[in-house]
Design an enzyme around this catalytic site. Sequence first.
Site, short mmCIF file in Angstrom:
data_model
loop_
_atom_site.label_atom_id
_atom_site.label_comp_id
_atom_site.label_asym_id
_atom_site.label_seq_id
_atom_site.Cartn_x
_atom_site.Cartn_y
_atom_site.Cartn_z
CB CYS A 226 23.95 87.78 75.73
SG CYS A 226 24.26 89.06 76.91
N GLY A 230 20.34 80.59 70.68
CA GLY A 230 19.71 80.13 71.89
C GLY A 230 20.35 78.67 71.96
CE LYS A 232 27.64 79.10 75.91
NZ LYS A 232 27.85 79.12 74.65
CG ASP A 248 20.64 88.62 71.57
OD1 ASP A 248 21.50 87.80 71.86
OD2 ASP A 248 20.85 89.43 70.79
CB CYS A 339 33.56 81.97 72.60
SG CYS A 339 32.80 83.15 71.66
#
Length: 397
Positions: A226, A230, A232, A248, A339
């Site tokens: 996911c 980008g 991470k 994604d 998050c």
Amino acid sequence: MTPGARIQAAVEILDRWLDGEAAEKALTGWARRSRFAGSKDRAAIRDHVFDAIRCKRSYAALGGAMTGRGLMIGLVRAQEIEVSELFSGQGHAPEPLSDAEMAAGEAPQGAAALDLPDWLEPIWRDSLDERAEAAALAQRSRAPVMLRANLRKTDLDQARTALSGEGIETRPVEISDTALLVETGARKVALSQAFQTGLVELQDGASQAVVDALPLTDGMRVLDYCAGGGGKTLAMAGRADARFYAHDVNEGRLRDLPDRAARAGVEVTLLPAGDVQGDFDLVLCDAPCSGSGSWRRAPDGKWRLSAGQLQHLTELQRDILDQAAGLVAANGVLAYATCSLLADENDNQIAAFLARHPGWTETQLQHWLPGPQGDGFFLSCLIRADSDATIDRNFSG
């Protein structure tokens, strides 16, 4: 513009936001209609607007009304500024307070004191226990501006030196050994040579810490399932000489990743939406979520989230985990991150996955609370293994 005129501009923008217009759109529309406003004026007005959105309920209580004017009265009272100094009616400032407005306003109570919707407060408290109030109050203040040193091109000290030469002062923080907290010059970052040549990237400290915690080694096949923009993916590529793939379901989110990867000096293969095959040594699912760990950055989300949307998100997360599990190679790792601070998106989601997939076990669990070095995040790492695997549990922030 005078300080009072900035308050009046924020009143007008907030009224549009309260009527349903997105905050960014309302700000952009005001700026286009107000060419006289300088960059400092626009920055100050933006700060007023987002401070009020973060603290909508408490400011409305202090200001006596859920209107743009009420929110700004609340902001001024919360900051212990004399209201008459800014609500004077002079120089395009708001009109002075009426007798009714002077008498209105009270200290916020309950969910309003935490700046949470009523329906969410019990879920929030159940998820965070004794940490609930501190986490809610942390979301009422501005987030720190954080940078990640790109270890493919530099180290922390060299990055700091390069930034300092362009008037951007930073300091290292404990949350990640690649993280820099910007102390001055934040608005210069995007145009700096250090940023444009890939020495640093904008990335929250806890987001960097999530990547630090992943079991990355050279030579792995790594899928960011996911990937979104980008961030991470690039952070992982800065830590290991591996083969990186990004996917994604909304391919438009990946549009800028090739250019960002080239700037960072790394190679990332984009995979078509909905057509991922093969076995990967590490699959990261940074799943769509409520964003409740990062609401101070995007406070609109706190007020737009509903119980129905939260349920939809948990169902989507369940499906993503089930799909991603089929992409993990033998002895590989499935990493699930959000998050979010809500248990239904985090611990409960993992417990439900393990109940559906008895051949899997959790080897790592970590929570980060929002604080001065980063946002709120959650990470769980899963493997196909027996129940004797060591489990590392940690709560940071």
